[in-house]
Design a protein around this motif. Sequence first.
Motif, PDB file in Angstrom:
ATOM      1  N   ARG A  81       0.836  -1.197   0.000  1.00  0.00           N
ATOM      2  CA  ARG A  81       0.000   0.000   0.000  1.00  0.00           C
ATOM      3  C   ARG A  81       0.875   1.252   0.000  1.00  0.00           C
ATOM      4  NH1 ARG A  81      -5.150  -1.326   1.091  1.00  0.00           N
ATOM      5  NH2 ARG A  81      -5.571  -3.377   1.982  1.00  0.00           N
ATOM      6  N   GLY A  82       0.314   2.312  -0.570  1.00  0.00           N
ATOM      7  CA  GLY A  82       0.984   3.593  -0.521  1.00  0.00           C
ATOM      8  C   GLY A  82       2.171   3.721  -1.448  1.00  0.00           C
ATOM      9  N   VAL A  83       2.309   2.801  -2.408  1.00  0.00           N
ATOM     10  CA  VAL A  83       3.422   2.848  -3.340  1.00  0.00           C
ATOM     11  C   VAL A  83       2.886   3.258  -4.700  1.00  0.00           C
ATOM     12  CG1 VAL A  83       5.196   1.495  -4.503  1.00  0.00           C
ATOM     13  CG2 VAL A  83       4.737   1.118  -2.075  1.00  0.00           C
ATOM     14  N   ALA A  84       3.525   4.264  -5.300  1.00  0.00           N
ATOM     15  CA  ALA A  84       2.952   4.852  -6.511  1.00  0.00           C
ATOM     16  C   ALA A  84       3.493   4.229  -7.789  1.00  0.00           C
ATOM     17  CB  ALA A  84       3.205   6.358  -6.522  1.00  0.00           C
ATOM     18  N   ARG A  85       4.765   3.811  -7.797  1.00  0.00           N
ATOM     19  CA  ARG A  85       5.388   3.483  -9.074  1.00  0.00           C
ATOM     20  C   ARG A  85       6.040   2.093  -9.044  1.00  0.00           C
ATOM     21  NH1 ARG A  85       9.271   8.522  -9.398  1.00  0.00           N
ATOM     22  NH2 ARG A  85       9.532   7.766  -7.266  1.00  0.00           N
TER      23      ARG A  85
END
Length: 203
Positions: free
Chosen positions: A136-140
């Motif tokens: 979670r909370g990881v964009a790329r």
Amino acid sequence: MLVSPALNPALREARFDGDPPLDPSGARAARTAAPHLPAADRYAAGASARCRATARELGLGAPDDLEVAPAGWQLGRWSGLRLDEVAATEPEAVAAWASDPGAAPHGGESLGELLDRVGAWLDAGAGNGRSGPPARGVARLLAVVEPAVVRAAVTHALTLPPAAFWRLDAGPLTLTTLTGRPGRWNLATGRPLAPAGAARGEG
């Protein structure tokens, strides 16, 4: 962000996915492309030798350091053969495979199954390659995956009909970017990671 692997003998000869490693030309092209990679928070690679070797030459780390991305299209007894060879001996089977998303005359995975598998990975946040829920909370995420996986991801992301899969290309060492969320993906595709000659392993 999806990167297709560098060329190897199977890709050069238009063979159905086998698993030979990169040749020296493909490895050199991947090293040339490495400085052009965008930054990411997570890195992954498909299980094939060419995806793993491409990831290594791109400087993404050792195989054990990478998350597991979807494998290429599982084509059963056709794996490693050239399309013209199969078409000459099994023309009706090839015609069915190319026109019916549910057909799997090779005994492997149908196009529909490939689209479902890759689509589920994409919609789950591109997985995390390990046990437990997606991170979670990881964009790329940047993943080195077989061309068929890139094409399947685009087909799913844009809710295209399965037949559109056959109209898409993913050249070696090109970047395809999908941003957004399930049901609302945006696409940027086909950006070379190096000058055209280097991406083909020329020179």
